[in-house]
Scaffold this motif. Structure first.
Motif: not given
Length: 179
Positions: A139-143
């Motif tokens: 999720v953090l990678l995508k954001r």
């Protein structure tokens, strides 16, 4: 049945994703090769002082939450990078270490977060002076790929980062998030 895959870890800085020049090593034997190495605390402390001084540009240390920051406080001039581990979401001891490294010990080298680097704590890590993040949370990678770091617009406490934050209107204790 397929085995679960380990999520890819990528290095992110406020300037974006980049190649990681550093390798985590378990012992000082790694220093015999070329490259930059992050050693566990005890391996770093066991190095000959002259080796620490001569290898400064390629030497970093990893502190676990239970490691005492004071053990490296007098040796920070022999380090280019300090990595602080976040092994579990609920363990915030590395937040305190990061703040102390910047505000009390005036460490100017790279300050890296490793382990459970997640969406919600990232803005706080940035305010404390962390400038490198080993990110594996999908999720953090995508954001981060979308350029979203999150965070709130107002704060109650001052930041350890060097830039001054303007105070909010009417309240001396309220800080306004910079642009």
């Amino acid at each position: 049945m397929t085995e679960p895959t380990t999520p890819e870890t990528r290095l992110w800085t406020p300037e974006g994703f980049r190649e990681d020049e550093w390798t985590h090593a378990e012992s000082a034997d790694a220093l015999s090769g070329n490259g930059r190495f992050i050693l566990p605390l005890q391996a770093f402390l066991d190095l000959d002082p002259e080796v620490r001084r001569s290898a400064k540009e390629r030497l970093g240390v990893l502190l676990q939450p239970g490691d005492q920051l004071e053990k490296i406080a007098g040796l920070l001039d022999q380090l280019s990078l300090v990595a602080l581990a976040f092994p579990a979401f609920g363990d915030g001891r590395s937040f305190s270490k990061g703040e102390l490294l910047r505000s009390r010990y005036h460490f100017t080298g790279a300050l890296r977060a490793t382990g459970q680097v997640l969406v919600d704590p990232l803005p706080h890590m940035l305010r404390l002076g962390f400038d490198e993040f080993e990110v594996s949370n999908p999720v953090l990678l995508k954001r981060l790929e979308e350029g979203r770091t999150g965070g709130l617009g107002l704060y109650y406490q001052p930041a350890a980062i060097a830039e001054a934050e303007p105070k909010g209107p009417k309240y001396s204790w309220r800080r306004v998030r910079g642009s």
